[in-house]
Design a protein around this motif. Structure first.
Motif, PDB file in Angstrom:
ATOM      1  N   ASP A 181     -17.012  -5.992  43.826  1.00  0.00           N
ATOM      2  CA  ASP A 181     -16.561  -4.935  42.922  1.00  0.00           C
ATOM      3  C   ASP A 181     -17.659  -4.543  41.942  1.00  0.00           C
ATOM      4  O   ASP A 181     -17.883  -3.353  41.680  1.00  0.00           O
ATOM      5  CB  ASP A 181     -15.320  -5.397  42.143  1.00  0.00           C
ATOM      6  N   ALA A 209     -20.307  -2.641  43.793  1.00  0.00           N
ATOM      7  CA  ALA A 209     -19.835  -1.296  44.133  1.00  0.00           C
ATOM      8  C   ALA A 209     -19.884  -0.357  42.943  1.00  0.00           C
ATOM      9  O   ALA A 209     -20.162   0.843  43.091  1.00  0.00           O
ATOM     10  CB  ALA A 209     -18.407  -1.374  44.684  1.00  0.00           C
ATOM     11  N   HIS A 210     -19.629  -0.875  41.754  1.00  0.00           N
ATOM     12  CA  HIS A 210     -19.589  -0.018  40.565  1.00  0.00           C
ATOM     13  C   HIS A 210     -20.948   0.155  39.892  1.00  0.00           C
ATOM     14  O   HIS A 210     -21.231   1.223  39.330  1.00  0.00           O
ATOM     15  CB  HIS A 210     -18.604  -0.594  39.542  1.00  0.00           C
ATOM     16  N   LEU A 211     -21.800  -0.882  39.930  1.00  0.00           N
ATOM     17  CA  LEU A 211     -23.020  -0.838  39.125  1.00  0.00           C
ATOM     18  C   LEU A 211     -24.322  -0.857  39.912  1.00  0.00           C
ATOM     19  O   LEU A 211     -25.353  -0.431  39.392  1.00  0.00           O
ATOM     20  CB  LEU A 211     -23.030  -2.003  38.125  1.00  0.00           C
ATOM     21  N   ALA A 251     -14.780  -0.099  34.496  1.00  0.00           N
ATOM     22  CA  ALA A 251     -14.234  -1.098  35.415  1.00  0.00           C
ATOM     23  C   ALA A 251     -14.886  -2.456  35.257  1.00  0.00           C
ATOM     24  O   ALA A 251     -14.240  -3.487  35.465  1.00  0.00           O
ATOM     25  CB  ALA A 251     -14.390  -0.606  36.855  1.00  0.00           C
ATOM     26  N   VAL A 252     -16.165  -2.496  34.873  1.00  0.00           N
ATOM     27  CA  VAL A 252     -16.896  -3.757  34.802  1.00  0.00           C
ATOM     28  C   VAL A 252     -17.071  -4.244  33.366  1.00  0.00           C
ATOM     29  O   VAL A 252     -16.933  -5.430  33.077  1.00  0.00           O
ATOM     30  CB  VAL A 252     -18.279  -3.628  35.481  1.00  0.00           C
ATOM     31  N   PRO A 272     -24.164   5.241  37.970  1.00  0.00           N
ATOM     32  CA  PRO A 272     -22.802   4.841  37.645  1.00  0.00           C
ATOM     33  C   PRO A 272     -22.160   5.798  36.635  1.00  0.00           C
ATOM     34  O   PRO A 272     -22.795   6.222  35.664  1.00  0.00           O
ATOM     35  CB  PRO A 272     -22.977   3.443  37.041  1.00  0.00           C
ATOM     36  N   GLU A 322     -16.188   5.784  34.872  1.00  0.00           N
ATOM     37  CA  GLU A 322     -15.168   4.927  35.491  1.00  0.00           C
ATOM     38  C   GLU A 322     -15.779   3.620  35.984  1.00  0.00           C
ATOM     39  O   GLU A 322     -15.119   2.573  35.967  1.00  0.00           O
ATOM     40  CB  GLU A 322     -14.466   5.663  36.638  1.00  0.00           C
ATOM     41  N   ASP A 323     -17.038   3.664  36.432  1.00  0.00           N
ATOM     42  CA  ASP A 323     -17.714   2.454  36.879  1.00  0.00           C
ATOM     43  C   ASP A 323     -17.977   1.516  35.706  1.00  0.00           C
ATOM     44  O   ASP A 323     -17.761   0.300  35.797  1.00  0.00           O
ATOM     45  CB  ASP A 323     -19.043   2.806  37.557  1.00  0.00           C
ATOM     46  N   PRO A 367     -23.984   2.796  43.265  1.00  0.00           N
ATOM     47  CA  PRO A 367     -24.045   4.220  42.895  1.00  0.00           C
ATOM     48  C   PRO A 367     -25.435   4.657  42.463  1.00  0.00           C
ATOM     49  O   PRO A 367     -26.180   3.891  41.837  1.00  0.00           O
ATOM     50  CB  PRO A 367     -23.060   4.323  41.723  1.00  0.00           C
TER      51      PRO A 367
END
Length: 286
Positions: free
Chosen positions: A147, A150-152, A165-166, A158, A161-162, A155
């Protein structure tokens, strides 16, 4: 050195070091005779990814210096793929400014660099603040979760929303605080730092971060050689750097105190910016 009181309006300066790197940096606050507080930034972070609520509060009482390390954003050169070389480059920047003694505030990847600076340049570092970070070789540090990657990591750039999320817990209160922090971070509209390149991101994660995280108990034990007083700041459920790693640091560092912020993840120092600043200033003044 400076009378700037806010990261939002501080000018971006440059200086060339003996390693032929031209570093971009900003100075806030004014020297009152204390050693300056130098900020070391997180993965994919630049000068404008610091929360003004935290940095401005620190600069109210201390001279604060923030910079882009080698190859990052507006600084020249190629970003190293090891924490050890990042620390050497940070030392070159501080030497270029003529600084013989500093306090360090290292956030995440910047905390890795701060630890190595304290170990290899002990005369340079007076006190150490380690936020959302962990020791080399500790359990749970070998790689970030799917996760987080995928978010940081994946992309190209980022998005909000990324980050939410983290950096923030999946609760209404934490997400609201994260949104407020992002609003503050993007308040500056003129003279913003340039974005962090894909090359820098790859060197930071696939090189430095993954190598730092490989299980190595001998490396963990080097914490006992860090003699500088240390403050550890962390969220109670950091999705990026295990909170347990902060407790491990607190147990092995000879002179450490720890503050855990509730209902918080990797961005606890932004979610609790006033509290983190007050804790830091109190520690540095002790």
């Amino acid at each position: 050195m400076s009378s700037n009181s806010s990261i939002i309006t501080a000018n971006t300066l440059t200086i060339q070091a003996e390693n032929d790197v031209t570093y971009a940096y900003r100075i806030l606050g004014a020297s009152r005779g204390e050693v300056p507080l130098v900020l070391l930034q997180h993965f994919r972070g630049n000068l404008d990814n610091w929360d003004p609520a935290l940095v401005d509060a620190l600069a109210h009482e201390r001279e604060v210096i923030m910079f882009d390390n080698t190859g990052v954003a507006s600084s020249s050169g190629t970003t190293p793929d090891t924490v050890e070389k990042m620390a050497d480059d940070a030392a070159a920047f501080l030497n270029a400014l003529g600084l013989g003694k500093v306090d360090l505030f290292g956030f995440s990847l910047g905390g890795f660099v701060a630890q190595h600076l304290a170990l290899t340049y002990p005369g340079l570092v007076r006190r150490l603040v380690l936020a959302g970070t962990g020791p080399k070789g500790a359990p749970g540090m070998a790689r970030w979760s799917e996760d987080v990657v995928a978010h940081l990591v994946t992309p190209e750039a980022p998005g909000a929303e990324d980050i939410l999320a983290v950096f923030y817990a999946p609760t209404v209160e934490s997400q609201r605080a994260g949104g407020a922090a992002l609003g503050r971070i993007f308040t500056r509209s003129e003279g913003r730092d340039i974005g962090v390149s894909t090359e820098t991101k790859d060197s930071q994660y696939h090189g430095a971060v993954l190598a730092w995280g490989q299980l190595d108990w001998d490396a963990v034990h080097t914490l006992t050689s860090i003699r500088q007083p240390t403050l550890i700041l962390q969220g109670d459920n950091d999705l990026m750097i295990p909170t347990a790693a902060s407790y491990l640091m607190a147990g092995l560092l000879p002179d450490a105190r720890i503050r855990i912020f509730p209902n918080a993840s990797h961005g606890s120092i932004f979610q609790y910016a006033p509290e983190a600043a007050a804790e830091t200033l109190s520690f540095l003044a002790a």
